[in-house]
Scaffold this active site. Structure first.
Site, PDB file in Angstrom:
ATOM      1  N   LYS A  74     -15.244 -25.816  -9.190  1.00 29.32           N
ATOM      2  CA  LYS A  74     -15.479 -24.736  -8.225  1.00 29.32           C
ATOM      3  C   LYS A  74     -16.607 -23.833  -8.684  1.00 29.32           C
ATOM      4  O   LYS A  74     -17.331 -23.286  -7.856  1.00 29.32           O
ATOM      5  CB  LYS A  74     -14.198 -23.910  -8.001  1.00 29.32           C
ATOM      6  CG  LYS A  74     -13.078 -24.701  -7.364  1.00 29.32           C
ATOM      7  CD  LYS A  74     -12.785 -24.288  -5.935  1.00 29.32           C
ATOM      8  CE  LYS A  74     -12.181 -25.442  -5.199  1.00 29.32           C
ATOM      9  NZ  LYS A  74     -11.089 -25.190  -4.314  1.00 29.32           N
ATOM     10  N   LYS A  91     -10.419 -30.263   1.809  1.00 24.49           N
ATOM     11  CA  LYS A  91     -10.360 -29.569   3.092  1.00 24.49           C
ATOM     12  C   LYS A  91     -11.505 -28.602   3.301  1.00 24.49           C
ATOM     13  O   LYS A  91     -11.686 -28.085   4.387  1.00 24.49           O
ATOM     14  CB  LYS A  91      -8.994 -28.912   3.295  1.00 24.49           C
ATOM     15  CG  LYS A  91      -8.613 -27.810   2.352  1.00 24.49           C
ATOM     16  CD  LYS A  91      -7.278 -27.285   2.842  1.00 24.49           C
ATOM     17  CE  LYS A  91      -6.360 -26.848   1.733  1.00 24.49           C
ATOM     18  NZ  LYS A  91      -6.936 -25.840   0.879  1.00 24.49           N
ATOM     19  N   LYS A  98     -12.696 -36.816  -4.073  1.00 26.90           N
ATOM     20  CA  LYS A  98     -11.432 -36.457  -3.420  1.00 26.90           C
ATOM     21  C   LYS A  98     -11.648 -35.962  -1.985  1.00 26.90           C
ATOM     22  O   LYS A  98     -12.605 -35.222  -1.739  1.00 26.90           O
ATOM     23  CB  LYS A  98     -10.820 -35.340  -4.284  1.00 26.90           C
ATOM     24  CG  LYS A  98      -9.458 -34.878  -3.895  1.00 26.90           C
ATOM     25  CD  LYS A  98      -9.020 -33.667  -4.722  1.00 26.90           C
ATOM     26  CE  LYS A  98      -9.361 -32.374  -4.021  1.00 26.90           C
ATOM     27  NZ  LYS A  98      -8.460 -31.255  -4.299  1.00 26.90           N
TER      28      LYS A  98
HETATM   29  P1  ATP Z   1     -10.154 -27.075  -1.343  1.00 28.64           P
HETATM   30  O1  ATP Z   1     -11.064 -28.158  -0.855  1.00 28.64           O
HETATM   31  O2  ATP Z   1     -10.237 -25.816  -0.540  1.00 28.64           O
HETATM   32  O3  ATP Z   1     -10.201 -26.871  -2.817  1.00 28.64           O
HETATM   33  P2  ATP Z   1      -7.945 -28.942  -1.324  1.00 28.64           P
HETATM   34  O4  ATP Z   1      -8.157 -29.910  -0.184  1.00 28.64           O
HETATM   35  O5  ATP Z   1      -8.193 -29.432  -2.697  1.00 28.64           O
HETATM   36  O6  ATP Z   1      -8.698 -27.591  -1.031  1.00 28.64           O
HETATM   37  P3  ATP Z   1      -5.549 -27.462  -2.042  1.00 28.64           P
HETATM   38  O7  ATP Z   1      -5.142 -26.263  -1.288  1.00 28.64           O
HETATM   39  O8  ATP Z   1      -6.248 -27.254  -3.342  1.00 28.64           O
HETATM   40  O9  ATP Z   1      -6.444 -28.432  -1.165  1.00 28.64           O
HETATM   41  O10 ATP Z   1      -4.298 -28.399  -2.248  1.00 28.64           O
HETATM   42  C1  ATP Z   1      -3.083 -28.318  -1.569  1.00 28.64           C
HETATM   43  C2  ATP Z   1      -2.195 -29.484  -1.959  1.00 28.64           C
HETATM   44  O11 ATP Z   1      -2.742 -30.710  -1.498  1.00 28.64           O
HETATM   45  C3  ATP Z   1      -2.039 -29.655  -3.475  1.00 28.64           C
HETATM   46  O12 ATP Z   1      -0.725 -30.081  -3.743  1.00 28.64           O
HETATM   47  C4  ATP Z   1      -3.026 -30.730  -3.811  1.00 28.64           C
HETATM   48  O13 ATP Z   1      -2.668 -31.447  -4.967  1.00 28.64           O
HETATM   49  C5  ATP Z   1      -2.932 -31.608  -2.576  1.00 28.64           C
HETATM   50  N1  ATP Z   1      -4.185 -32.325  -2.340  1.00 28.64           N
HETATM   51  C6  ATP Z   1      -5.399 -31.769  -2.123  1.00 28.64           C
HETATM   52  N2  ATP Z   1      -6.323 -32.712  -1.884  1.00 28.64           N
HETATM   53  C7  ATP Z   1      -5.673 -33.908  -1.974  1.00 28.64           C
HETATM   54  C8  ATP Z   1      -6.089 -35.266  -1.826  1.00 28.64           C
HETATM   55  N3  ATP Z   1      -7.335 -35.573  -1.556  1.00 28.64           N
HETATM   56  N4  ATP Z   1      -5.160 -36.228  -1.980  1.00 28.64           N
HETATM   57  C9  ATP Z   1      -3.873 -35.915  -2.253  1.00 28.64           C
HETATM   58  N5  ATP Z   1      -3.425 -34.660  -2.395  1.00 28.64           N
HETATM   59  C10 ATP Z   1      -4.301 -33.660  -2.262  1.00 28.64           C
END
Ligand code: ATP
Ligand code: LTN
Length: 331
Positions: free
Chosen positions: A114, A199, A196
């Site tokens: 980040k 979102k 990964k």
């Molecule tokens: P950002 O992109 O804003 O960092 P993010 O998509 O990584 O967000 P988080 O809010 O950090 O989402 O994660 C919420 C939940 O979803 C956590 O339990 C995280 O482990 C899970 N998660 C996030 N991305 C993935 C993915 N690509 N595959 C599986 N689980 C995920």
């Protein structure tokens, strides 16, 4: 509460909830909820480690909470609430900051990622983010934390902080365990299957939002990056196909081998369509429930107000105990 074990988990309200968040976290929350006392938070304090537009953030927080419910989380049986409505999170986070080392925080890969993505805003909150996460979990004497694999490092740090604190003051915190699913723990981007699915990806074709309509889902899978050897197999170097097989297996609750057998001899085009249809059917009820909930704002308000009340009660019990252990004068 009865003697069921406790689950805590949360998603930060940034971007939109993706198929990755769903398969890595939300779907498992839904599956586990009947056997545990569950606490699910929209972790809005975490989200301001990255700049947010206030009007957008307020809307998104509401939308995230409704998406939890739309996925099948029972908001009356479980505690569902906004993190900012329970000030104990911020308070415990401060306390735990004093039991966490700079060296530990510097090793966190999410911080490194980040801070390179937001080089103009490497704030202290981004650095101490995992301490707030530890506070979330430890406040409720949590047994199990269902998350995707990217959170494993944060969870380990949470356990280290808890053990360190317990070592000084006696058994204050329960040591939690992670729950990471076999399939779907790390869904990859459809556009770059070596990174990964995220979102906050600016390329909307990289992720599926759980509220995407059927045509959008079909289109995104059609465009998904694969490879040129044409074989549907799970092995190193076939990141795009591996990802589609994992998604399909997580949704159908079958092993990768079973999925590979199912698609033996088929071409990528048909395979992508079949994966898309499985995702569409999985998410159809979510979208329908979401539309229904959108018309019932009073009910939503009742869920998060009651949720915060119950969370506050549990959190202040833990905080009182901590204050006593630390040596603060009784109120
Ligand atoms: P950002 O992109 O804003 O960092 P993010 O998509 O990584 O967000 P988080 O809010 O950090 O989402 O994660 C919420 C939940 O979803 C956590 O339990 C995280 O482990 C899970 N998660 C996030 N991305 C993935 C993915 N690509 N595959 C599986 N689980 C995920
Ligand atoms: N850091 C998590 C979100 C999160 C969380 C939590 C998850 C904040 N507090 C407590 C589980 C338990 C993330 O996915 N980025």
């Amino acid at each position: 509460m009865d003697d069921k074990k406790i689950i805590f988990s949360g998603i930060q309200p940034t971007g939109c909830i993706t198929l990755g968040n769903y398969l890595g976290a939300l779907k498992n929350w839904v599956n586990l909820q009947k056997d545990y006392n569950c606490i699910f938070s929209v972790v809005d304090l975490h989200s301001i480690t990255v700049r947010q537009d206030p009007t957008e953030l307020r809307k998104r927080c509401m939308s995230f909470l409704m998406q939890y419910l739309a996925c099948g989380i029972d908001g009356e049986e479980n505690i569902v609430y906004f993190q900012s409505h329970v000030s104990a999170h911020a308070e415990l986070s401060w306390i735990l900051n004093c039991y966490t080392y700079m060296g530990e925080l510097s090793r966190m890969t999410q911080f490194k990622d980040k801070s390179s993505k937001h080089a103009d805003n490497i704030n202290a909150g981004l650095f101490t983010y995992p301490v707030l996460m530890a506070a979330d979990i430890l406040l409720y004497q949590t047994d199990l934390v269902p998350v995707g694999i990217d959170q494993k490092q944060h969870l380990e740090l949470c356990c280290d902080i808890a053990k360190r604190f317990n070592g000084v003051y006696g058994d204050v915190f329960k040591i939690p365990q992670g729950y990471i699913p076999k399939e779907g723990a790390r869904v990859m981007s459809l556009q770059d299957p070596t990174s990964k699915m995220s979102k906050s990806d600016p390329n909307v074709n990289g992720f599926i939002s759980i509220l995407d309509d059927a045509d959008t889902i079909r289109r995104k899978f059609k465009r998904a990056v694969t490879d040129s050897d044409g074989e549907i197999a799970y092995r190193e170097g076939k990141d795009g196909i591996n990802n589609l097989l994992s998604i399909y297996s997580a949704i159908t609750n079958q092993t990768i081998d079973e999925s590979v057998n199912e698609f033996a001899g088929l071409g990528y085009g048909v395979f992508k369509e079949r994966v898309a249809e499985a995702v569409i059917e999985e998410l159809r009820p979510v979208r329908e429930k979401y539309d229904e909930l959108s018309k019932n704002k009073d009910y939503i308000k009742q869920i998060y107000t009651e949720g915060a009340k119950r969370a506050n009660y549990l959190a202040s019990k833990t905080l009182r105990k901590i204050h006593r252990k630390l040596g603060y004068v009784d109120r």
